[in-house]
Design an enzyme around this catalytic site. Structure first.
Site, short mmCIF file in Angstrom:
data_model
loop_
_atom_site.label_atom_id
_atom_site.label_comp_id
_atom_site.label_asym_id
_atom_site.label_seq_id
_atom_site.Cartn_x
_atom_site.Cartn_y
_atom_site.Cartn_z
N ASP A 316 0.83 -1.21 0.00
CA ASP A 316 0.00 0.00 0.00
C ASP A 316 0.86 1.27 0.00
O ASP A 316 2.01 1.25 0.45
CB ASP A 316 -0.91 0.02 1.23
CG ASP A 316 -0.10 -0.04 2.53
OD1 ASP A 316 0.80 -0.89 2.61
OD2 ASP A 316 -0.35 0.76 3.44
N GLU A 317 0.27 2.32 -0.49
CA GLU A 317 0.82 3.68 -0.35
C GLU A 317 2.31 3.77 -0.65
O GLU A 317 3.03 4.47 0.06
CB GLU A 317 0.56 4.21 1.07
CG GLU A 317 -0.90 4.29 1.42
CD GLU A 317 -1.13 4.66 2.88
OE1 GLU A 317 -2.06 5.43 3.15
OE2 GLU A 317 -0.42 4.15 3.76
C1 TNX Z 1 -3.85 3.88 5.70
S1 TNX Z 1 -4.84 1.18 5.04
C2 TNX Z 1 -2.83 2.94 5.77
C3 TNX Z 1 -2.07 2.79 7.02
C4 TNX Z 1 -2.50 3.78 8.06
C5 TNX Z 1 -4.00 3.92 8.04
C6 TNX Z 1 -4.54 4.82 9.10
C7 TNX Z 1 -3.49 1.07 4.48
C8 TNX Z 1 -3.31 -0.05 3.64
N1 TNX Z 1 -2.58 2.02 4.79
O1 TNX Z 1 -0.70 2.89 6.79
O2 TNX Z 1 -2.06 3.35 9.30
O3 TNX Z 1 -4.41 4.41 6.80
O4 TNX Z 1 -5.94 4.79 9.13
#
Ligand code: TNX
Length: 503
Positions: A316-317
């Protein structure tokens, strides 16, 4: 005289009961009542089908619970069904399917027949909900008679705990597992690495925990699980029919690894520790061979101590990894996971790579990615942030949590159907649901409990009970009766005003 048949003890009123009125969570598929009662007392024996080793642990867990009321409870293996007592056995049934069970309560005999050991464990959990919340009151215990036939709608019913942003010791993790087991959750996903901390010992890369595990959000001392700790958690979960899914988040969310080993960085320079809560700034170096040697070692060591079928690669991200590099990386890492005998799970972004067979996409935010994943043949785990994130505040006054996705009151957390959330993604595409607890703002077990309870009971019901059999009005009344159970389990839960909690 017919009414004599209702006499439980001499000199007392016949006990009349109605099993259909019991506040079960998750709601079973079918409950029928026969109106009388089984008395549990200190001569009650738990009989276990001979040779079914896995059932012994389930019987012990049951004995420990009812032992609180009766002081003494015996477990005995038997060849055949007894005529009285409590009997636990495995019996295949196509009609009930995997994890299904039939719980029959007669006046003299309670039979818990699971289609597999997990089914037996769930039959026991349902039986426990027929008992009063306070088992140590010294009063006689009468169990309402009748039959429950039950099985889950989804095979994957999970919760995730982020142990990276803040570290939680293994005793806390076991307590969380106990709470999940009571509601028939069968997956516990551990988010073991992120920018702020690396939490699992990797023997061939010891600095990951030495350096990468030594702090957390806000700069506390952090911590990590040794492989022995991890095995203990795995076994504890397994005894409660829960599978551990380990996650190593990559190529982003990797600052803790990049701080531990300079050679994992493209510029060859180790990063500083990170104790803030921003996301998206770190990336493994996708074109260095050492990166893949590193991942090979991590996956091999962790796969060896993980009996469950899954390995979660995060994904993710990864905002500071170029798109093509990301795709190349995810393609390669999936093959490493496959090589060590595990099935890949990744956050919905991994759908942008080529997906290998049996890959699973965990939907959290991006519908386009999720649809793309399904087109590529993947199954989906539903974790929509706006309904299922346990780190979201209940409302604007909640002192913990975030609200970037939504405020999630108990009704909002309950009122959605995984098979109707994303257009074109239906039950056949869905493996199940998972509620993640991210821990940027969560620092101890009490805070975990407050964010998890009571919402997790609702997620458990969404995962178990068919959508047509669920509605908030009935659920909230059942939940109201579970407040006392939470208190008995010493769970520090959120007393939502939307639920008419019973004193
Ligand atoms: C998004 S959900 C993220 C996390 C954060 C979270 C906080 C996701 C796959 N990545 O790194 O902790 O939001 O709500």
């Amino acid at each position: 005289m017919a009414s004599l048949a209702f006499l439980i003890q001499s000199c007392s009123e016949p006990v009349k009961t109605d099993l259909t009125q019991t506040a079960f969570i998750p709601k079973p598929v079918s409950v029928t009542a026969t109106g009388t009662a089984f008395e549990v007392n200190n001569s009650t024996i738990i009989y276990v089908q001979n040779g079914a080793e896995e059932l012994m642990k389930t019987a012990e867990i049951l004995a420990a619970k009812i032992g609180k009321a009766t002081e003494k409870i015996t477990i005995q293996p038997v060849q055949e069904a007894p005529s009285k007592g409590i009997y636990i056995a495995v019996e295949a049934s196509d009609e009930l399917g995997a994890e299904g069970y039939e719980l029959t309560i007669d006046k003299k005999l309670i039979t818990i027949k699971g289609t597999d050991p997990a089914g037996c464990f769930y039959g026991v959990q349902t039986f426990l909900q027929t008992l009063p919340a306070n088992l140590a009151s010294g009063e006689a215990i009468y169990v309402p008679t009748g039959t429950i036939r039950d099985y889950p709608v989804y095979a994957y019913r999970g919760m995730m705990l982020d142990v990276s942003r803040h570290f939680f010791p293994k005793e806390d993790v076991k307590k969380v597992i106990d709470m999940l087991a009571a509601y028939k959750i069968n997956i516990f996903h551990l988010h073991l690495s992120d920018d702020q901390g690396w939490r699992i010992e990797i023997k061939s890369w010891p600095k990951l925990t030495e350096i990468g595990g030594s702090t957390q959000v806000g700069g506390g001392e952090g911590g990590y699980y040794t492989q022995e700790d991890y095995k203990e958690i795995v076994q504890y979960a397994m005894d409660r029919s829960i599978t551990i899914v380990p996650e190593i988040d990559m190529p982003g969310h990797t600052n803790a690894a990049l701080a531990s080993y300079a050679e994992l960085n493209c510029d060859g320079k180790a990063r500083d520790h990170y104790t803030g809560t921003e996301v998206g700034f770190s990336s493994l170096c996708t074109d260095k061979e050492i990166t893949y040697e590193f991942i090979d070692d991590v996956v091999r060591e962790l796969a060896e101590i993980t009996p469950g079928p899954y390995f979660h690669i995060g994904g993710d991200e990864s905002l500071s990894t170029k798109h093509d590099d990301y795709v190349y990386f995810v393609n390669r890492v999936q093959k490493i996971v496959e090589q060590y005998g595990k099935k890949v799970i990744g956050w919905d972004e991994i759908a942008n790579a080529e997906l290998i067979d049996n890959a699973t996409i965990q939907f959290w935010a991006n519908e386009k990615n999720t649809k793309l994943g399904v087109e590529k043949g993947a199954q989906v785990i539903m974790s929509p942030a706006r309904y299922a994130y346990l780190d979201m505040q209940y409302d604007s006054t909640t002192h913990l949590g975030l609200h970037w996705a939504a405020y999630i009151e108990v009704d909002r957390g309950y009122n959605w159907d995984p098979a109707k959330l994303v257009e074109g993604i239906t039950q056949e595409n869905i493996k199940g649901i998972e509620a993640p607890l991210w821990a940027e703002t969560i620092t101890n077990l009490d805070e975990i409990e407050y964010m998890v309870f009571p919402r997790i009971s609702g997620y458990a019901e969404i995962g178990w009970t068919p959508a047509e059999q669920r509605d908030w009005e009935s659920y909230k009344l059942r939940l109201a009766k579970h407040g006392k159970r939470f208190e008995k389990m010493e769970i520090d839960y959120y007393k939502s005003k939307l639920v008419p909690w019973e004193e």
